[in-house]
Design a protein around this motif. Structure first.
Motif, PDB file in Angstrom:
ATOM      1  N   ALA A  32      32.742  29.466   6.021  1.00  0.00           N
ATOM      2  CA  ALA A  32      32.465  30.049   7.341  1.00  0.00           C
ATOM      3  C   ALA A  32      33.561  31.036   7.741  1.00  0.00           C
ATOM      4  O   ALA A  32      34.741  30.826   7.431  1.00  0.00           O
ATOM      5  CB  ALA A  32      32.357  28.936   8.391  1.00  0.00           C
ATOM      6  N   CYS A  33      33.154  32.099   8.446  1.00  0.00           N
ATOM      7  CA  CYS A  33      34.138  32.984   9.070  1.00  0.00           C
ATOM      8  C   CYS A  33      34.724  32.231  10.265  1.00  0.00           C
ATOM      9  O   CYS A  33      34.197  31.201  10.686  1.00  0.00           O
ATOM     10  CB  CYS A  33      33.490  34.295   9.507  1.00  0.00           C
ATOM     11  SG  CYS A  33      32.392  34.143  10.928  1.00  0.00           S
ATOM     12  N   ALA A  92      33.893  34.706   4.573  1.00  0.00           N
ATOM     13  CA  ALA A  92      34.295  33.342   4.938  1.00  0.00           C
ATOM     14  C   ALA A  92      35.785  33.155   4.687  1.00  0.00           C
ATOM     15  O   ALA A  92      36.312  33.620   3.674  1.00  0.00           O
ATOM     16  CB  ALA A  92      33.504  32.333   4.110  1.00  0.00           C
ATOM     17  N   CYS A 143      30.205  34.140   4.747  1.00  0.00           N
ATOM     18  CA  CYS A 143      29.975  33.052   5.700  1.00  0.00           C
ATOM     19  C   CYS A 143      28.531  32.547   5.582  1.00  0.00           C
ATOM     20  O   CYS A 143      27.601  33.344   5.441  1.00  0.00           O
ATOM     21  CB  CYS A 143      30.230  33.583   7.108  1.00  0.00           C
ATOM     22  SG  CYS A 143      29.824  32.415   8.425  1.00  0.00           S
ATOM     23  N   CYS A 154      32.283  31.810  13.393  1.00  0.00           N
ATOM     24  CA  CYS A 154      31.227  30.809  13.201  1.00  0.00           C
ATOM     25  C   CYS A 154      31.822  29.401  13.129  1.00  0.00           C
ATOM     26  O   CYS A 154      31.211  28.439  13.585  1.00  0.00           O
ATOM     27  CB  CYS A 154      30.404  31.124  11.958  1.00  0.00           C
ATOM     28  SG  CYS A 154      29.385  32.610  12.136  1.00  0.00           S
ATOM     29  N   TYR A 155      33.013  29.295  12.560  1.00  0.00           N
ATOM     30  CA  TYR A 155      33.707  28.005  12.507  1.00  0.00           C
ATOM     31  C   TYR A 155      33.921  27.481  13.920  1.00  0.00           C
ATOM     32  O   TYR A 155      33.609  26.326  14.243  1.00  0.00           O
ATOM     33  CB  TYR A 155      35.043  28.214  11.780  1.00  0.00           C
ATOM     34  CG  TYR A 155      35.946  27.011  11.672  1.00  0.00           C
ATOM     35  CD1 TYR A 155      35.799  26.098  10.635  1.00  0.00           C
ATOM     36  CD2 TYR A 155      36.968  26.810  12.596  1.00  0.00           C
ATOM     37  CE1 TYR A 155      36.652  24.999  10.526  1.00  0.00           C
ATOM     38  CE2 TYR A 155      37.823  25.723  12.493  1.00  0.00           C
ATOM     39  CZ  TYR A 155      37.662  24.818  11.458  1.00  0.00           C
ATOM     40  OH  TYR A 155      38.504  23.730  11.349  1.00  0.00           O
TER      41      TYR A 155
END
Ligand SMILES: [Zn+2]
Length: 195
Positions: free
Chosen positions: A177-178, A148, A141, A181-182
């Motif tokens: 992104a993971c 990610a 990520c 975090c997304y």
């Protein structure tokens, strides 16, 4: 019968670098490979398969959604490699599936799993349905150290869910992104998510 492979990963997971390394290995042994890309992806020039690290090779064949792939192109070929396979139509993936069986040539497809709204691409969906082997090309990520799984789209430095799923312009930027975090990036941008 040879296998159909789907090697999926997020943006910036070095999928194309991986593809070019496989091509190099075959060619260094004097074997023939064919590099295929969907015709719509012309980010780096229409006839080139180019990794972000700067390595590139000419595309041997470009396919449109309704292309009928000419099997004579594969005489004596040891491996078929497909870049940006998410942009292939289901009909093209079906042809590649048949080629792997009928001509006994392995077909290795590299591509994104899903778009920036986390929806499968047409080509990716068909590959999940038909591939013998599904492998993940992993990357970290951009915002933490987890793996990610999504492609986060930024425009003007802020996360967005707007725009077409196939967009090859210069304004938008994509990050691996993971999922945490997304979600967080969209919340910070005030974007309402369906999920
Ligand atoms: Zn993260």
């Amino acid at each position: 019968m040879a296998k159909l492979y789907f090697r999926h990963g997020t943006v910036s997971s070095a999928k194309t670098l991986n593809l070019l390394a496989v091509a190099h290995n075959y060619r260094s042994q004097g074997k023939l490979v064919v590099l295929i890309k969907p015709a719509l992806d012309d980010r780096f020039g229409a006839d080139v398969i180019r990794s972000r690290v700067g390595i590139e090779q000419p595309a041997d064949m470009k396919v449109l959604a309704d292309s009928h792939i000419d099997r004579k192109e594969f005489d004596g070929v040891s491996c078929i490699l497909v870049d940006e396979a998410q942009f292939c139509s289901a009909a093209v993936i079906d042809q590649l599936r048949a080629i792997s069986v009928d001509l006994n040539i392995p077909v290795i497809c590299y591509g994104l799993r899903a778009d920036f709204r986390t929806n499968l691409f047409e080509g990716s969906q068909r590959l999940f349905e038909l591939a013998d082997s599904i492998e993940e090309v992993k990357t970290t990520c951009a915002f933490c150290n987890r793996k990610a799984i999504t492609n986060l789209k930024h425009v003007g430095g802020r996360a967005t869910l707007a725009g077409p799923s196939v967009e090859l312009g210069a304004e938008e930027k994509y990050f691996p992104a993971c999922y945490a975090c997304y979600k967080e990036q969209h919340a910070m941008a005030g974007v309402q998510q369906a999920a």
